[in-house]
Design a protein around this motif. Structure first.
Motif, PDB file in Angstrom:
ATOM      1  N   THR A   1      10.398  84.820 -18.888  1.00  0.00           N
ATOM      2  CA  THR A   1       9.235  85.706 -18.796  1.00  0.00           C
ATOM      3  C   THR A   1       8.138  85.200 -19.733  1.00  0.00           C
ATOM      4  OG1 THR A   1      10.455  87.140 -20.321  1.00  0.00           O
ATOM      5  CG2 THR A   1      10.251  87.900 -18.079  1.00  0.00           C
ATOM      6  N   VAL A   2       6.936  85.654 -19.505  1.00  0.00           N
ATOM      7  CA  VAL A   2       5.808  85.303 -20.361  1.00  0.00           C
ATOM      8  C   VAL A   2       6.068  85.835 -21.772  1.00  0.00           C
ATOM      9  CG1 VAL A   2       3.344  85.641 -20.766  1.00  0.00           C
ATOM     10  CG2 VAL A   2       4.204  85.362 -18.419  1.00  0.00           C
ATOM     11  N   PRO A   3       5.864  85.041 -22.814  1.00  0.00           N
ATOM     12  CA  PRO A   3       6.001  85.555 -24.182  1.00  0.00           C
ATOM     13  C   PRO A   3       4.985  86.664 -24.450  1.00  0.00           C
ATOM     14  CG  PRO A   3       5.956  83.144 -24.169  1.00  0.00           C
ATOM     15  CD  PRO A   3       5.555  83.597 -22.787  1.00  0.00           C
ATOM     16  N   GLY A   4       5.456  87.806 -24.902  1.00  0.00           N
ATOM     17  CA  GLY A   4       4.557  88.929 -25.127  1.00  0.00           C
ATOM     18  C   GLY A   4       4.397  89.350 -26.570  1.00  0.00           C
ATOM     19  N   ALA A   5       5.372  89.008 -27.430  1.00  0.00           N
ATOM     20  CA  ALA A   5       5.368  89.525 -28.797  1.00  0.00           C
ATOM     21  C   ALA A   5       4.166  89.035 -29.596  1.00  0.00           C
ATOM     22  CB  ALA A   5       6.666  89.143 -29.512  1.00  0.00           C
ATOM     23  N   VAL A   6       3.822  87.760 -29.473  1.00  0.00           N
ATOM     24  CA  VAL A   6       2.729  87.217 -30.287  1.00  0.00           C
ATOM     25  C   VAL A   6       1.420  87.945 -30.005  1.00  0.00           C
ATOM     26  CG1 VAL A   6       1.291  85.180 -30.691  1.00  0.00           C
ATOM     27  CG2 VAL A   6       3.773  84.952 -30.631  1.00  0.00           C
ATOM     28  N   ASP A   7       1.102  88.168 -28.733  1.00  0.00           N
ATOM     29  CA  ASP A   7      -0.139  88.873 -28.441  1.00  0.00           C
ATOM     30  C   ASP A   7      -0.074  90.326 -28.887  1.00  0.00           C
ATOM     31  OD1 ASP A   7      -2.837  88.702 -27.254  1.00  0.00           O
ATOM     32  OD2 ASP A   7      -2.072  90.263 -25.924  1.00  0.00           O
ATOM     33  N   ALA A   8       1.104  90.938 -28.806  1.00  0.00           N
ATOM     34  CA  ALA A   8       1.239  92.313 -29.294  1.00  0.00           C
ATOM     35  C   ALA A   8       0.948  92.380 -30.789  1.00  0.00           C
ATOM     36  CB  ALA A   8       2.640  92.839 -28.998  1.00  0.00           C
ATOM     37  N   TYR A   9       1.513  91.442 -31.543  1.00  0.00           N
ATOM     38  CA  TYR A   9       1.266  91.433 -32.983  1.00  0.00           C
ATOM     39  C   TYR A   9      -0.211  91.198 -33.284  1.00  0.00           C
ATOM     40  CZ  TYR A   9       6.360  90.829 -33.350  1.00  0.00           C
ATOM     41  OH  TYR A   9       7.715  90.977 -33.246  1.00  0.00           O
ATOM     42  N   LEU A  10      -0.818  90.261 -32.577  1.00  0.00           N
ATOM     43  CA  LEU A  10      -2.230  89.961 -32.821  1.00  0.00           C
ATOM     44  C   LEU A  10      -3.121  91.130 -32.411  1.00  0.00           C
ATOM     45  CD1 LEU A  10      -2.389  86.218 -31.693  1.00  0.00           C
ATOM     46  CD2 LEU A  10      -2.187  87.124 -34.022  1.00  0.00           C
ATOM     47  N   THR A  11      -2.744  91.827 -31.350  1.00  0.00           N
ATOM     48  CA  THR A  11      -3.521  92.992 -30.905  1.00  0.00           C
ATOM     49  C   THR A  11      -3.460  94.111 -31.928  1.00  0.00           C
ATOM     50  OG1 THR A  11      -3.202  92.446 -28.568  1.00  0.00           O
ATOM     51  CG2 THR A  11      -3.730  94.735 -29.096  1.00  0.00           C
ATOM     52  N   VAL A  12      -2.266  94.380 -32.454  1.00  0.00           N
ATOM     53  CA  VAL A  12      -2.125  95.412 -33.488  1.00  0.00           C
ATOM     54  C   VAL A  12      -2.884  95.012 -34.740  1.00  0.00           C
ATOM     55  CG1 VAL A  12      -0.465  96.528 -35.038  1.00  0.00           C
ATOM     56  CG2 VAL A  12       0.060  96.301 -32.614  1.00  0.00           C
ATOM     57  N   LEU A  13      -2.752  93.748 -35.139  1.00  0.00           N
ATOM     58  CA  LEU A  13      -3.452  93.267 -36.330  1.00  0.00           C
ATOM     59  C   LEU A  13      -4.962  93.395 -36.167  1.00  0.00           C
ATOM     60  CD1 LEU A  13      -2.914  91.821 -39.077  1.00  0.00           C
ATOM     61  CD2 LEU A  13      -3.272  89.669 -37.861  1.00  0.00           C
ATOM     62  N   GLU A  14      -5.461  93.025 -35.003  1.00  0.00           N
ATOM     63  CA  GLU A  14      -6.895  93.074 -34.733  1.00  0.00           C
ATOM     64  C   GLU A  14      -7.429  94.500 -34.717  1.00  0.00           C
ATOM     65  OE1 GLU A  14      -9.949  91.258 -31.345  1.00  0.00           O
ATOM     66  OE2 GLU A  14      -7.812  91.452 -30.903  1.00  0.00           O
ATOM     67  N   THR A  15      -6.644  95.394 -34.105  1.00  0.00           N
ATOM     68  CA  THR A  15      -7.130  96.762 -33.874  1.00  0.00           C
ATOM     69  C   THR A  15      -6.898  97.685 -35.058  1.00  0.00           C
ATOM     70  OG1 THR A  15      -6.535  96.406 -31.545  1.00  0.00           O
ATOM     71  CG2 THR A  15      -7.084  98.659 -32.214  1.00  0.00           C
ATOM     72  N   PHE A  16      -5.791  97.509 -35.760  1.00  0.00           N
ATOM     73  CA  PHE A  16      -5.408  98.479 -36.790  1.00  0.00           C
ATOM     74  C   PHE A  16      -5.158  97.866 -38.165  1.00  0.00           C
ATOM     75  CE2 PHE A  16      -3.807  99.964 -32.650  1.00  0.00           C
ATOM     76  CZ  PHE A  16      -4.488 101.164 -32.545  1.00  0.00           C
ATOM     77  N   GLY A  17      -4.971  96.553 -38.228  1.00  0.00           N
ATOM     78  CA  GLY A  17      -4.620  95.924 -39.491  1.00  0.00           C
ATOM     79  C   GLY A  17      -5.821  95.596 -40.355  1.00  0.00           C
ATOM     80  N   THR A  18      -5.532  95.000 -41.519  1.00  0.00           N
ATOM     81  CA  THR A  18      -6.580  94.605 -42.466  1.00  0.00           C
ATOM     82  C   THR A  18      -6.445  93.145 -42.903  1.00  0.00           C
ATOM     83  OG1 THR A  18      -5.328  95.193 -44.470  1.00  0.00           O
ATOM     84  CG2 THR A  18      -6.575  96.962 -43.389  1.00  0.00           C
ATOM     85  N   LYS A  19      -5.313  92.533 -42.644  1.00  0.00           N
ATOM     86  CA  LYS A  19      -5.027  91.179 -43.116  1.00  0.00           C
ATOM     87  C   LYS A  19      -5.435  90.135 -42.077  1.00  0.00           C
ATOM     88  CE  LYS A  19      -2.863  92.253 -47.013  1.00  0.00           C
ATOM     89  NZ  LYS A  19      -3.352  91.814 -48.333  1.00  0.00           N
ATOM     90  N   SER A  20      -5.487  88.892 -42.517  1.00  0.00           N
ATOM     91  CA  SER A  20      -5.776  87.781 -41.621  1.00  0.00           C
ATOM     92  C   SER A  20      -4.485  87.256 -41.013  1.00  0.00           C
ATOM     93  CB  SER A  20      -6.466  86.654 -42.385  1.00  0.00           C
ATOM     94  OG  SER A  20      -5.552  86.056 -43.301  1.00  0.00           O
ATOM     95  N   VAL A  21      -4.620  86.431 -39.981  1.00  0.00           N
ATOM     96  CA  VAL A  21      -3.458  85.783 -39.374  1.00  0.00           C
ATOM     97  C   VAL A  21      -2.698  84.978 -40.422  1.00  0.00           C
ATOM     98  CG1 VAL A  21      -2.736  83.981 -37.744  1.00  0.00           C
ATOM     99  CG2 VAL A  21      -4.401  85.710 -37.036  1.00  0.00           C
ATOM    100  N   SER A  22      -3.422  84.220 -41.236  1.00  0.00           N
ATOM    101  CA  SER A  22      -2.769  83.384 -42.245  1.00  0.00           C
ATOM    102  C   SER A  22      -1.978  84.223 -43.235  1.00  0.00           C
ATOM    103  CB  SER A  22      -3.818  82.552 -42.991  1.00  0.00           C
ATOM    104  OG  SER A  22      -4.491  81.685 -42.100  1.00  0.00           O
ATOM    105  N   GLU A  23      -2.500  85.385 -43.599  1.00  0.00           N
ATOM    106  CA  GLU A  23      -1.798  86.240 -44.558  1.00  0.00           C
ATOM    107  C   GLU A  23      -0.511  86.811 -43.969  1.00  0.00           C
ATOM    108  OE1 GLU A  23      -5.045  88.295 -47.447  1.00  0.00           O
ATOM    109  OE2 GLU A  23      -5.343  88.657 -45.310  1.00  0.00           O
ATOM    110  N   VAL A  24      -0.565  87.317 -42.741  1.00  0.00           N
ATOM    111  CA  VAL A  24       0.645  87.930 -42.178  1.00  0.00           C
ATOM    112  C   VAL A  24       1.680  86.876 -41.791  1.00  0.00           C
ATOM    113  CG1 VAL A  24      -0.546  90.005 -41.371  1.00  0.00           C
ATOM    114  CG2 VAL A  24      -0.281  88.047 -39.815  1.00  0.00           C
ATOM    115  N   LEU A  25       1.225  85.635 -41.564  1.00  0.00           N
ATOM    116  CA  LEU A  25       2.158  84.571 -41.215  1.00  0.00           C
ATOM    117  C   LEU A  25       2.739  83.861 -42.436  1.00  0.00           C
ATOM    118  CD1 LEU A  25       0.590  82.804 -38.105  1.00  0.00           C
ATOM    119  CD2 LEU A  25       2.794  83.954 -38.236  1.00  0.00           C
TER     120      LEU A  25
END
Length: 592
Positions: free
Chosen positions: A128-152
């Motif tokens: 199946t198409v990988p879905g988790a990465v976009d879900a995490y990025l969507t939550v981070l973008e919409t509700f989070g405060t950190k950058s991709v580099s910080e959460v990774l």
């Protein structure tokens, strides 16, 4: 002088004794499937982030630290969130979809009536198409405060510099089918997970350089954006779903004969949806809709509410019996009616209607277990069309794996609970250029025209992944989650009853012995069916088992009925946060 009241209280506390304390704090709490995963989330909270930053960081970290917990970076996730600032509660769909080439005709031309997966050489047919990465990025973008580099940062460190091999992961790698599945798709993950031809010793530093390389590409995309935090998130998403990572995923799938292509990733986006709400015992239970099995719990609660479950006694034979019988009725409705059907294809409002659930509950016999799967209900009053799909009496039940669960709450009352999964080593194909497997969740579709869960390109398979919020007075106070395939909804039901009816704290709730009916069509290939079988954990005493056998249950002891449970709580008056973590595996809670 010792009073009778004191003795009663002391005895009650002893009955509810736990192997671990409840973890409590006021500023933040994170509970996840491994201490390092929980710490990844806690690092976000300690550096000023919120619960969404914490959950996303933990989600990425779990893909590194828990690859034997049926979870891969190229997998999926299902979550619930509460945004305290907006007073908003949403379900997150990070469930990947069927590729464009995955059609009913494709499988029928090959004489197949089910979508195969591993163990075996056909694992690639259920990608199946990988879905988790976009879900995490969507939550981070919409509700989070950190950058991709910080959460990774924690996940990248664990992959690049390693973490100590732990007992649970060591045991799962020692299962022969893991390496034999790698061998079917050479070179597989043998060089990574069996360095020198052996399972890494407990305590030995374990490094995953290829997975670190994939994560680093996302960090590089963030760094090169040179813009606002959001620009970095968009750049990381672009690289994973449209750029070189997508190309690598598509090329690997094509090389091994899979149906997934890079173009399938380009068309994917995770979703934020309204949750399903159901009232029980003066509270409101929130979960995902019928593209998951979450409403099974709600249907069962509706059938059980008129009964005096407390009077029966926790985990008494009568209690276990009626809960299992209600679940049988809910699961057969799941098999007939649930799916990612569009245009009102699933009659969920009718399935959760009080009158319908009373009608279904009337079928429960208090003196006798249903020996086989009941008939589906008729929520629309039009006559049942067809039966539950895919029954395979006597088929071999797939090995129970269980994925992982993560929950985070911050001092402001933001909450997120998520269950990520996908890419079981013994069932999938390992892509050495990515450092991980691909999800095989398409195995959950049925090959039946007109079924709500019929295989359809671009749709989500009816996933077993679920998570729940409990609200009091309209305010979320608790998260509930327990991995375990078809045991998920069953274990979560017991967790809900443990806290709402029996007053257990989060740790007591997750440690209490559990049970699960197998009188259902298993969601995983080969869709096994074990009529009459009731699994119980070792903590259910023999006297209770004998009473259950007298009621007609075929009682089978199993190590865990759902593994890795997490319950978190926030006191709305004091703001005190608490969490429980399941000792059945290295689940761990942290608070400050």
């Amino acid at each position: 002088m010792t009073t009778r009241r004191h003795l009663e209280t002391e005895h009650h506390q002893t009955d509810q004794a736990t192997t671990r304390p409840v973890v409590s704090g006021t500023q933040g709490v994170v509970s996840a499937g491994h201490p390092l995963v929980s710490m990844a989330g806690m690092r976000m909270l300690l550096s000023g982030g919120n619960a969404f930053d914490a959950a996303v960081a933990s989600g990425f970290a779990a893909a590194v630290v828990e690859p034997t917990a049926s979870y891969t970076l190229c997998g999926e996730c299902v979550a619930l969130i509460h945004d305290a600032r907006r007073g908003e509660m949403l379900a997150v769909s990070g469930q990947g979809t069927a590729p464009a080439l995955a059609t009913l005709g494709f499988f029928r031309e090959r004489g197949l009536d089910r979508i195969p997966t591993g163990p075996g050489p056909d694992a690639h047919l259920s990608f199946t198409v990988p879905g988790a990465v976009d879900a995490y990025l969507t939550v981070l973008e919409t509700f989070g405060t950190k950058s991709v580099s910080e959460v990774l940062a924690p996940a990248l460190s664990y992959a690049e510099h390693g973490f100590p091999m732990y007992e649970y992961m060591h045991r799962l790698l020692a299962i022969p089918e893991t390496q034999s599945q790698f061998d079917l798709y050479p070179p597989g993950g043998t060089a990574v997970f069996y360095p020198g031809g052996r399972v890494p010793r407990v305590g030995e530093l374990f490094v995953q350089p290829a997975l670190a390389g994939t994560l680093r590409r996302l960090v590089e995309a963030d760094a090169r954006s040179r813009g606002h935090r959001t620009a970095g998130i968009i750049a990381a998403r672009e690289r994973f779903y449209h750029g070189d990572i997508a190309a690598t995923i598509g090329a690997f799938s094509e090389r091994v004969g899979g149906l997934l292509r890079a173009g399938d990733l380009a068309g994917y986006r995770a979703g934020l949806e309204a949750p399903v709400r159901f009232s029980f015992a003066g509270r409101e239970i929130l979960g995902q809709s019928a593209w998951t099995q979450a409403p099974v719990l709600m249907q069962a609660l509706g059938m059980l509410e008129p009964l005096d479950l407390r009077g029966m006694g926790h985990n008494s034979a009568r209690y276990i019996h009626v809960v299992a019988e209600a679940l049988k009725l809910a699961f057969v409705d799941r098999e007939r009616y649930y799916g990612d059907a569009r245009d009102g294809g699933v009659p969920l409002a009718q399935l959760l209607a009080p009158a319908y659930l009373r009608e279904r509950a009337a079928l429960i016999r208090m003196d006798r277990a249903a020996p086989e799967q009941p008939a589906p209900g008729d929520p629309l009053g039009r006559g049942v069309v067809g039966t539950a799909a895919g029954v395979r009496a006597g088929a071999v039940v797939p090995a129970a794996d269980g994925t992982t669960h993560i929950a985070a709450i911050d001092r402001d009352g933001n909450m997120m609970c998520l269950t990520p999964s996908g890419g079981v080593f013994r069932k999938s194909a390992f892509a050495p250029e990515l450092g991980c497997t691909l999800s095989t969740r398409s195995e959950m579709f049925v090959l039946e025209d007109g079924h709500p869960n019929a295989l359809t390109p671009g749709r989500r398979p009816r996933t077993t992944l679920v998570s729940y919020l409990i609200c009091e007075g309209g305010v979320p106070t608790m998260t509930i989650g327990c991995p375990g395939g078809d045991d998920q909804a069953q274990a979560n039901l017991q967790l809900v009853l443990n806290v709402l009816l029996f007053g257990m704290n989060p740790q007591q709730a997750v440690e209490a012995p559990r049970f699960s009916t197998q009188t259902l069509v298993n969601s995983f290939y080969p869709r096994a069916y074990k009529p009459g079988q009731l699994n119980v954990e070792p903590g259910i005493p023999e006297r209770t088992r004998a009473e259950l056998r007298a009621l007609g249950h075929t009682v089978t002891e199993i190590g865990a009925c759902g593994i890795g449970a997490v319950v978190t709580h926030r006191d709305p008056k004091t703001g005190v946060l608490s969490a429980g973590a399941d000792p059945r595996r290295p689940t761990y809670a942290l608070a400050w």
